[in-house]
Design an enzyme around this catalytic site. Structure first.
Site: not given
Ligand code: GLC
Length: 577
Positions: A127, A228, A282, A349-350
């Site tokens: 990540d 990310d 992402e 995880h979100d």
């Molecule tokens: C992405 C991650 C999330 C995080 C955010 C800030 O959306 O998946 O978990 O809080 O970025 O880095």
């Protein structure tokens, strides 16, 4: 004579090449790659397995479970961040990109874990959190120290003598995305929390730093990167006033500027191509054109991206409708029918847990509905992503009080709801259902204390249903969610048609059944998924002679001529002759 031999060899080589390239109506099939064929498993490391009793999962815990992970039939692992961090956003606030947070172990442990994956034929995806760093990163410490510090331009600053900066919405901070810092009388930008200042990608030095970090990990042997929040890396730095009412159209107004593609091309040249690694972003922009531009192989930017339209369907307890579900996934498939590749996921995880959001978590239907959803994920075109725990049907937890929440996102949303005078009882109902804490509870390994996750005090409460839902119990049951998941990964690997085959939706209007075919050359599979808790039937004109199902989450299947009746949440795949 020698020349003649060479001519024959070259001719044979050319012949074998043209045979491999035989015309096919499916372009994807011509570009077969490991990441298209991959089945990805996502590990949230602090919640997976603790070996030193500190209540946080660690690398040694993952090493202990390597054979379990392999037994799932998955071929890729993406692990959430484990770098040095003050952990304001559970590690998505990185203070040192080359160091490991001690709670996970050492670099040696990391290497052992990575080797363990590789020995088992599993690729590892890291990540990369570089839209922002932590405010405790040395770059930021330097940057904020004075206006003429060489690191000043590593971040976005707005001098206060120019007045207030134009308002920008922050995803985590109800007070907006600019934070005032009295040290230099200036504001800095943070799209997420104030402890997550945005890096300035317009600065070539920042970009070089990022590529060097990626090279550092590529040298260690990682096989891919998950970028990310990358859509936000490129923004309009003339900072226009955004029209009110559009605050939530984040991507359109706050990111995905054309320069993003230049950065990705540069990253491709500098890292991806050189190390022959894989990258997934992402987010996929706000239009198909955006998504195509990110993943079109000819553009040399990224290999894949993942869109949010699927998970966004069930953010509140008002359930999504099956017709909406079919529409979203069919539309995304058709946009990539010829070119480009995307990921298929329904949880991470979100998000709250898969079965609560898309299936039926009641004791009666939890098993078949999770099996049905896993059948969906593993029978679509696109690389399927499974979040740890969804292979055993882990469910949401009940957290009705805000005091129990540790997540910065949940706390920020609560603060905003409070300030806006919203109905807090209703707000908590929605949060309890949808918060990402639901998806972060410790992995349920067995029915011993703390679900076998830790001998200490777990960092996050263990779901009290662990005596019923755990790996050990499901190992013993041939009909468990776990064993169905394994059967399904095997079926996907044995049937390239499920990876590369053309997708066609059948009977769009059917209220309960999602039916589609996957076709590659002369092979055709029919996928039938009953999304309801009632028996439902479908009549398939022009199809008969189905043969034995290659997957079925029940022991029986009711077929009469071309009418198939499915039990609640029954999922089957049939070969069409
Ligand atoms: C992405 C991650 C999330 C995080 C955010 C800030 O959306 O998946 O978990 O809080 O970025 O880095």
């Amino acid at each position: 004579m020698k020349n003649h031999l060479w001519q024959v060899i070259i001719m044979l080589l050319m012949l074998s090449c043209t045979m491999q390239d035989k015309p096919d109506n499916n372009k994807h099939d011509m570009e077969r790659t490991w990441w298209k064929e991959g089945i990805l498993y996502q590990i949230y490391p602090q919640s997976f397995k603790d070996t030193d009793g500190d209540g946080f999962g660690d690398f040694k815990g993952v090493i202990e479970k390597l054979d379990y992970i392999k037994s799932l039939g998955i071929t890729m692992v993406w692990m959430n961040p484990f770098f040095e961090s003050p952990l304001v956003d559970n590690g998505y606030d990185v203070a040192d990109y080359r160091a490991i947070h001690p709670r996970y172990g050492s670099m040696e442990d990391f290497q052992k874990m990575l080797d363990g994956f590789h020995e088992r034929g599993i690729k590892f995806v890291l990540d990369v959190v570089v839209n922002h760093s932590s405010n405790e990163h040395e770059w930021f410490k330097q940057s904020r120290s004075s206006r003429d510090n060489p690191y000043r331009d590593y971040y976005h600053w707005w001098p206060a003598e120019k007045g207030q900066p134009p308002y920008r919405h922050s995803l985590f901070d109800p007070e907006g995305a600019w934070e005032y810092d009295s040290l230099t009388n200036a504001y800095y930008l943070h799209t997420f929390a104030e402890q997550q200042p945005d890096l300035n990608w317009e600065n070539p030095k920042v970009r070089k730093e990022v590529y060097d970090i990626m090279k550092f990990w590529a040298e260690k042997g990682v096989d891919g990167f998950r970028m990310d929040a990358f859509q936000f890396a490129s923004k309009d730095t003339t900072w226009p006033e955004f029209p009110t009412g559009h605050e939530k159209e984040f991507i359109k107004w706050y990111g995905m500027r054309p320069q993003l593609h230049d950065y990705l091309k540069e990253m491709y040249r500098e890292v991806i191509e050189k190390y022959d690694v894989f990258a997934v972003a992402e987010g996929a922009g706000s239009t198909f054109q955006d998504a195509h531009d990110l993943v079109d192989a000819d553009r040399k930017e990224l290999q894949t991206a993942y869109h949010f339209e699927g998970v966004d369907m069930s953010r509140t307890p008002d359930r999504y409708t099956l017709s909406e579900f079919k529409e979203v996934f069919t539309r995304w498939d058709s946009a990539f029918a010829e070119k480009g590749w995307i990921a298929i996921f329904l949880s991470n995880h979100d998000n709250a847990r898969l079965v609560d959001r898309f299936g039926n978590p009641s004791p009666e239907f939890r098993t078949p509905s999770t099996q049905m959803l896993n059948t969906f994920l593993l029978s679509m075109r696109g690389t399927p992503y499974t979040y740890y725990g969804d292979e055993i049907g882990m469910t949401n937890i009940d957290m009705p009080n805000i005091e129990e929440y540790v997540d910065i996102d949940a706390k920020g949303k609560y603060k905003a709801a409070l300030a806006a005078g919203e109905d807090l009882t209703e707000f908590m109902k929605v949060l309890n259902y949808s918060s990402r804490e639901n998806g972060r509870t410790p992995m349920q390994w067995d029915n011993t204390g703390n679900a076998g996750f830790t001998t200490g005090v777990p960092w996050m409460k263990v779901n009290e249903n662990y005596p019923d839902i755990n790996v050990a119990a499901q190992e013993r049951d041939p009909n468990s969610i776990l064993n169905h998941f394994r059967k399904m990964t095997k079926v996907r690997k044995e049937n390239p048609v499920l990876v590369y085959g053309k997708y066609e939706l059948l009977q769009r209007e059917h209220p309960d059944i999602y039916a589609y075919t996957r076709t590659l050359d002369d092979e055709k599979l029919l996928v039938l998924l009953n999304f309801s808790q009632e028996t439902a039937s479908i009549t398939l004109s022009g199809m008969s002679d189905f043969g034995e199902p290659i997957i079925n989450n029940y022991s029986e299947l009711d077929i009469e001529n071309n009418k198939v009746s499915l039990l609640p949440y029954q999922a089957v795949i049939l070969k069409i002759k």
